[in-house]
Scaffold this motif. Structure first.
Motif, PDB file in Angstrom:
ATOM      1  N   ASP A   1       0.334  -0.065  -4.687  1.00 26.06           N
ATOM      2  CA  ASP A   1      -0.543  -1.169  -5.399  1.00 26.06           C
ATOM      3  C   ASP A   1      -1.843  -0.778  -5.292  1.00 26.06           C
ATOM      4  O   ASP A   1      -2.392  -0.588  -4.106  1.00 26.06           O
ATOM      5  CB  ASP A   1      -0.023  -2.526  -4.709  1.00 26.06           C
ATOM      6  CG  ASP A   1      -0.852  -3.522  -5.193  1.00 26.06           C
ATOM      7  OD1 ASP A   1      -0.113  -4.710  -5.431  1.00 26.06           O
ATOM      8  OD2 ASP A   1      -2.136  -3.474  -5.398  1.00 26.06           O
ATOM      9  N   MET A   2      -2.716  -0.702  -6.511  1.00 24.71           N
ATOM     10  CA  MET A   2      -3.965  -0.125  -6.104  1.00 24.71           C
ATOM     11  C   MET A   2      -4.774  -1.220  -5.616  1.00 24.71           C
ATOM     12  O   MET A   2      -6.003  -0.779  -4.862  1.00 24.71           O
ATOM     13  CB  MET A   2      -4.571   0.113  -7.778  1.00 24.71           C
ATOM     14  CG  MET A   2      -4.087   1.182  -8.286  1.00 24.71           C
ATOM     15  SD  MET A   2      -4.685   2.598  -7.109  1.00 24.71           S
ATOM     16  CE  MET A   2      -3.301   3.826  -7.397  1.00 24.71           C
ATOM     17  N   LYS A   3      -4.647  -2.713  -5.896  1.00 24.28           N
ATOM     18  CA  LYS A   3      -5.522  -3.359  -5.182  1.00 24.28           C
ATOM     19  C   LYS A   3      -5.348  -3.103  -3.644  1.00 24.28           C
ATOM     20  O   LYS A   3      -6.234  -3.659  -2.779  1.00 24.28           O
ATOM     21  CB  LYS A   3      -4.869  -4.867  -5.540  1.00 24.28           C
ATOM     22  CG  LYS A   3      -5.804  -5.310  -6.774  1.00 24.28           C
ATOM     23  CD  LYS A   3      -5.774  -7.026  -6.506  1.00 24.28           C
ATOM     24  CE  LYS A   3      -5.367  -7.628  -7.729  1.00 24.28           C
ATOM     25  NZ  LYS A   3      -4.348  -8.759  -7.950  1.00 24.28           N
TER      26      LYS A   3
ATOM     27  N   THR B   1     -11.544   5.263   1.645  1.00 26.61           N
ATOM     28  CA  THR B   1     -10.704   4.244   0.798  1.00 26.61           C
ATOM     29  C   THR B   1     -10.427   4.450  -0.709  1.00 26.61           C
ATOM     30  O   THR B   1      -9.514   4.467  -1.356  1.00 26.61           O
ATOM     31  CB  THR B   1     -11.075   2.891   0.879  1.00 26.61           C
ATOM     32  OG1 THR B   1     -11.144   2.496   2.732  1.00 26.61           O
ATOM     33  CG2 THR B   1     -10.382   1.765   0.262  1.00 26.61           C
ATOM     34  N   LYS B   2     -11.860   4.758  -1.331  1.00 25.28           N
ATOM     35  CA  LYS B   2     -11.773   5.099  -2.556  1.00 25.28           C
ATOM     36  C   LYS B   2     -11.289   6.365  -3.187  1.00 25.28           C
ATOM     37  O   LYS B   2     -10.372   6.349  -4.043  1.00 25.28           O
ATOM     38  CB  LYS B   2     -13.377   5.298  -3.026  1.00 25.28           C
ATOM     39  CG  LYS B   2     -13.866   5.243  -4.278  1.00 25.28           C
ATOM     40  CD  LYS B   2     -15.245   4.878  -4.641  1.00 25.28           C
ATOM     41  CE  LYS B   2     -15.615   5.326  -5.854  1.00 25.28           C
ATOM     42  NZ  LYS B   2     -16.378   6.839  -5.897  1.00 25.28           N
TER      43      LYS B   2
ATOM     44  N   ALA C   1      -7.356   5.804  -3.194  1.00 22.67           N
ATOM     45  CA  ALA C   1      -6.827   5.081  -4.255  1.00 22.67           C
ATOM     46  C   ALA C   1      -6.719   6.029  -5.596  1.00 22.67           C
ATOM     47  O   ALA C   1      -5.767   6.260  -6.472  1.00 22.67           O
ATOM     48  CB  ALA C   1      -7.845   3.830  -4.549  1.00 22.67           C
ATOM     49  N   GLU C   2      -8.041   6.881  -5.652  1.00 21.96           N
ATOM     50  CA  GLU C   2      -8.003   7.904  -6.654  1.00 21.96           C
ATOM     51  C   GLU C   2      -6.710   8.806  -6.478  1.00 21.96           C
ATOM     52  O   GLU C   2      -6.402   9.406  -7.421  1.00 21.96           O
ATOM     53  CB  GLU C   2      -9.349   8.559  -6.335  1.00 21.96           C
ATOM     54  CG  GLU C   2     -10.474   7.903  -7.164  1.00 21.96           C
ATOM     55  CD  GLU C   2     -11.813   8.248  -6.893  1.00 21.96           C
ATOM     56  OE1 GLU C   2     -12.922   7.409  -7.227  1.00 21.96           O
ATOM     57  OE2 GLU C   2     -12.107   9.408  -6.467  1.00 21.96           O
TER      58      GLU C   2
ATOM     59  N   LEU D   1      -4.648  -0.297  -2.078  1.00 18.06           N
ATOM     60  CA  LEU D   1      -4.951   0.628  -1.558  1.00 18.06           C
ATOM     61  C   LEU D   1      -6.515   0.695  -1.466  1.00 18.06           C
ATOM     62  O   LEU D   1      -6.928   1.379  -0.534  1.00 18.06           O
ATOM     63  CB  LEU D   1      -4.497   1.833  -2.602  1.00 18.06           C
ATOM     64  CG  LEU D   1      -3.056   2.240  -2.339  1.00 18.06           C
ATOM     65  CD1 LEU D   1      -2.770   3.287  -3.647  1.00 18.06           C
ATOM     66  CD2 LEU D   1      -2.827   2.968  -0.957  1.00 18.06           C
ATOM     67  N   ASN D   2      -7.119   0.236  -2.476  1.00 16.54           N
ATOM     68  CA  ASN D   2      -8.606   0.152  -2.556  1.00 16.54           C
ATOM     69  C   ASN D   2      -8.894  -1.296  -1.839  1.00 16.54           C
ATOM     70  O   ASN D   2      -9.665  -2.093  -2.767  1.00 16.54           O
ATOM     71  CB  ASN D   2      -8.959   0.196  -4.021  1.00 16.54           C
ATOM     72  CG  ASN D   2     -10.272   0.668  -4.130  1.00 16.54           C
ATOM     73  OD1 ASN D   2     -10.813   0.741  -3.200  1.00 16.54           O
ATOM     74  ND2 ASN D   2     -10.566   1.135  -5.246  1.00 16.54           N
ATOM     75  N   SER D   3      -9.076  -1.664  -0.698  1.00 15.83           N
ATOM     76  CA  SER D   3      -9.000  -3.162  -0.153  1.00 15.83           C
ATOM     77  C   SER D   3      -9.753  -3.082   1.094  1.00 15.83           C
ATOM     78  O   SER D   3      -9.973  -1.984   1.648  1.00 15.83           O
ATOM     79  CB  SER D   3      -7.683  -3.733   0.197  1.00 15.83           C
ATOM     80  OG  SER D   3      -6.983  -3.084   1.027  1.00 15.83           O
TER      81      SER D   3
ATOM     82  N   GLU E   1      -3.360   7.567  -7.800  1.00 15.52           N
ATOM     83  CA  GLU E   1      -3.490   7.351  -8.960  1.00 15.52           C
ATOM     84  C   GLU E   1      -3.326   8.775  -9.748  1.00 15.52           C
ATOM     85  O   GLU E   1      -2.428   8.791 -10.547  1.00 15.52           O
ATOM     86  CB  GLU E   1      -4.962   6.847  -9.682  1.00 15.52           C
ATOM     87  CG  GLU E   1      -4.894   6.428 -10.845  1.00 15.52           C
ATOM     88  CD  GLU E   1      -5.760   5.118 -11.151  1.00 15.52           C
ATOM     89  OE1 GLU E   1      -6.717   5.073 -10.535  1.00 15.52           O
ATOM     90  OE2 GLU E   1      -5.249   4.263 -11.911  1.00 15.52           O
TER      91      GLU E   1
ATOM     92  N   ALA F   1       0.888  -1.096   0.027  1.00 16.52           N
ATOM     93  CA  ALA F   1       0.060   0.097  -0.160  1.00 16.52           C
ATOM     94  C   ALA F   1       0.832   1.071  -0.046  1.00 16.52           C
ATOM     95  O   ALA F   1       0.450   2.188  -0.743  1.00 16.52           O
ATOM     96  CB  ALA F   1      -0.943   0.172   1.475  1.00 16.52           C
TER      97      ALA F   1
END
Ligand code: GAL
Length: 418
Positions: A217-219, A407-408, A411-412, A221-223, A415, A212
């Motif tokens: 890693d997006m997975k 969480t969302k 990740a955004e 971060l958004n987990s 990115e 994270a």
């Protein structure tokens, strides 16, 4: 014959004294740092004293603000105006960022003469180098994932040092019910980030932290694990007092000292303030890794030398760099600063319990891939990514944003920053 020799020697002495003074540069540095708390200023004074006793002139440029955000803003202004300070407290990837700008001077001569490759662990040496040449010098290794506590307050509530976040929550609920503030915290974004990374480590484990907050890693971060991390952050928000907003970290440490709060989550610079106030580990304060931590989050303080002109300034940079990595200085400084030496082989006999635990855990966690750079203290990521993560963490902590939304958003934001 003897007389002639004496006269010769005497005239030689006069000749040495009479050499034009312009030949010898007078080492001089202007040092930008953010060490202004009780313990921190004592530590920086030990460096200043050492520099002065070696013939140097020290111009101090302290910029208050834990974590160094204000200091870095001041640095940018000075560089933009074409007048950088000679030496700057700088760390991690930001050393590389400034080196890429061509802003840093070269310390490789000093490094070779002083055999830094042999006395510094290779991982630390690599952070100090740009394109294989030394551009910075490390002063210490701080551990960030520490939980500090007042033993008298814990005893009053009948709770002990928690080993997991569930245990922490149970202890904190009990303290709160008794009218005691469970967590001393300062609502500044870097302090929120400091707490956040320890929760990521404790709830997610070493691999999750790495994915994270290092690999982004997006997975990860958004987990669902990240949702749990934000749930715990929300819970912690309920354990701080009403006046937490904007409070400096050392004032939060003072709350624990005075028994106004039970715990603080903070790197071991907090210990420098406990020690500077005459407090003793074990009886006056306790230290333990933050709940659930099977790792070690490190922050290495270092000084980079900026591109400046003038023989005095260049001599100052060389002298300062040499002294910083010296064995004696690494001991004296770290005894005060709460950290442990960055250099190998420094005798640890005079260090107290928490420093020994730090050294032991550093070795033990490095065996299991748990020796990890602190994101909150600029060791893991570049500035843009650190900013993106911290903004979301602080926004969540200071609002009623849901864990799923945070969480969302996290990740955004990451990115977008890449
Ligand atoms: C950290 C730094 C420490 C201490 C702390 C609070 O980033 O590594 O040395 O100064 O900030 O200011």
């Amino acid at each position: 014959m003897r007389k002639i020799r004496q006269t010769l020697l005497a005239s030689l002495a006069i000749a040495v004294v009479a050499l034009p003074s312009a030949v010898k540069a007078e080492p001089k540095v202007e040092v930008l740092h953010w060490w202004t708390s009780g313990g921190e200023s004592k530590a920086v004074k030990s460096l200043m004293d050492e520099f002065k006793s070696n013939g140097g002139t020290w111009v101090d440029m302290p910029v208050a603000g834990g974590g160094g955000d204000a200091a870095m803003t001041a640095l940018k202004a000075r560089v933009l105006s074409g007048n950088p300070p000679t030496a700057v407290q700088l760390k991690g990837p930001s050393i590389q960022e400034w080196a890429e700008e061509g802003a840093l001077g070269d310390l490789n001569d000093v490094g070779t003469a002083e055999k830094w490759d042999a006395v510094l662990p290779v991982q630390i040496a690599n952070v100090m180098k740009y394109k294989g040449r030394y551009v910075a010098t490390p002063v210490n290794v701080h551990r960030v994932d520490w939980l500090w506590a007042n033993p008298k307050v814990l005893a009053k509530a009948g709770v002990s040092m928690p080993a997991t976040w569930d245990e922490f929550n149970a202890a904190a609920d009990k303290l709160k019910a008794m009218g005691i503030t469970p967590l001393a915290h300062g609502g500044q974004s870097w302090q929120d980030a400091t707490v956040f990374e320890t929760v990521v480590l404790g709830l997610g484990g070493n691999d999750f932290y790495k994915k994270a907050l290092m690999d982004l890693d997006m997975k990860a971060l958004n987990s669902p694990t990240m949702v749990k991390v934000f749930d715990q952050m929300r819970r912690l928000r309920g354990y701080v007092d009403a006046n937490f907003s904007g409070r400096d970290w050392n004032l939060a440490t003072a709350m624990v000292m005075k028994g106004e709060a039970a715990f603080q989550i903070m790197g071991d610079w907090a210990k420098s303030d406990f020690l500077a106030a005459g407090k003793k580990p074990g009886s006056d304060f306790l230290c333990a890794p933050t709940p659930g931590s099977k790792g070690y989050l490190f922050s290495i303080d270092s000084f980079a030398m900026f591109n400046v002109k003038g023989a005095d300034n260049l001599a100052g940079q060389k002298l300062l760099a040499k002294l910083i990595v010296g064995e004696e200085f690494q001991k004296t400084f770290n005894l005060i600063k709460g950290s442990v030496p960055a250099r190998l082989g420094v005798p640890m006999g005079e260090f107290e319990y928490c420093a020994h635990k730090s050294t032991y855990d550093m070795e033990a966690t490095s065996q299991v891939g748990g020796l990890l750079p602190s994101y909150a203290h600029g060791m893991a990521l570049r500035g843009a990514q650190v900013g993106a993560i911290t903004d979301v963490v602080t926004k969540h902590f200071n609002s009623d944003m849901s864990s799923a939304d945070a969480t969302k958003a996290l990740a955004e934001a990451v990115e977008l920053s890449m």
